[in-house]
Design an enzyme around this catalytic site. Structure first.
Site, PDB file in Angstrom:
ATOM      1  CB  SER A 140      -0.952  -0.083   1.330  1.00 38.37           C
ATOM      2  OG  SER A 140      -1.434   1.170   1.601  1.00 38.37           O
ATOM      3  CE1 TYR A 153      -4.362  -2.041   5.103  1.00 40.42           C
ATOM      4  CE2 TYR A 153      -3.294  -0.091   4.543  1.00 40.42           C
ATOM      5  CZ  TYR A 153      -4.119  -1.092   3.881  1.00 40.42           C
ATOM      6  OH  TYR A 153      -4.186  -1.361   2.866  1.00 40.42           O
TER       7      TYR A 153
END
Ligand code: NAD
Length: 253
Positions: A140, A153
């Site tokens: 990401s 995350y």
């Protein structure tokens, strides 16, 4: 067709990016093994994509035995694994670092980091033995920088880049390439969770403002991310391994 008869495993295949990637691979003649938590959701994807020759396997990537099972099932049905899109992930409960519970932290680590690791571990064994294959891991933009409320995350997505580079080095010379993609905001169900954390009232205006902050003035479409996955999986990317690819509309977060 570029991927005619190539055997492709996709995890998170019932989700936004996974499904669009399955769609593009299927159009190019690939044989798909679709993996996600809910087998019936995968059957709906297969029917929407009008797949004929495929596997739909309900599995939790955070469970090593279940990962071994879908790798083995694919090998048994098709005899090989050419491409692995190691993509399943969760964003977890967003909270500032001082508020996040150990339980919530572990949940994200288990799916995003251990899940990607188990997939690499078991697919690499097959690919290294057959001396060919390509793997794309989904990191990401948050694997390259931090994000408020997204400690777990962001840590897992940074970790995926470490796993990618290590797997690429350990596979160099064995015919296997391993890369990572780093998307920023993509129009999928996951984006709703981030928007809700940033502005709980979540109006259309908030979305517009968020999109205006991106140089290309919009979120990515899942298909745009899928196109990058197909490129990295293809022979056109034959000299690319151990790399991470941003796909973020020019964002500099
Ligand atoms: P999504 O929520 O639409 O899809 C994720 C899929 O993964 C879902 O179908 C879900 O059921 C599945 N999944 C979750 N936990 C699982 C588990 N334990 N075992 C098996 N499957 C599991 O979201 P998406 O946007 O398509 O996300 C795909 C990947 O892209 C994720 O790794 C995500 O972190 C990453 N990503 C998304 C964005 C974004 O803005 N949407 C940005 C950057 C990276």
């Amino acid at each position: 067709m570029e991927f005619a008869d190539k055997v492709v495993i996709i995890t998170g295949a019932a989700g936004g990016i996974g499904k669009e990637t399955a769609r593009l691979f299927a159009k190019q003649g690939a044989k798909l093994a679709l993996v996600d938590l809910d087998q019936s959701a995968l059957e709906s994807v297969a029917s929407e994509l009008e797949l004929e020759d495929y596997l739909a396997i309900g599995a939790d990537v955070s469970n090593e035995n279940q990962v071994m099972n879908f790798v083995q099932a694919t090998k048994e049905k098709y005899g090989r694994i050419d491409i692995f899109f190691n993509n399943a992930g969760i964003i977890g409960k967003l909270a500032r670092m001082t508020e996040i519970t150990a339980e919530n932290f572990d949940k994200v680590i288990n799916v995003n980091l251990k899940g990607v690791f188990y997939g690499l571990k078991h697919v690499l064994k097959v690919m290294q033995e057959q001396k060919s294959g390509s793997i794309v891991n989904t990191s990401s933009g948050l694997g390259l920088h931090g994000g408020v409320g997204q400690a777990a995350y962001s840590a897992t997505k940074h970790g995926i880049i470490g796993l990618t580079k290590t797997a690429a080095l350990e596979s160099a010379g064995l015919g296997v390439r391993v890369n990572a993609i780093c998307p920023s905001a993509v129009y999928t169900p996951m984006i709703n969770i981030i928007e809700e954390f940033r502005s709980p009232e979540r109006t259309e205006k908030h979305r517009e403002q968020a999109e205006q902050r991106i140089p290309l003035k919009r979120y990515a479409k899942p298909q745009e991310v899928a196109e990058l996955v197909l490129f990295l999986s293809s022979d056109k990317a034959s000299f690319i391994t151990g790399s991470e690819y941003k796909i973020d509309g020019g964002s500099r977060a």
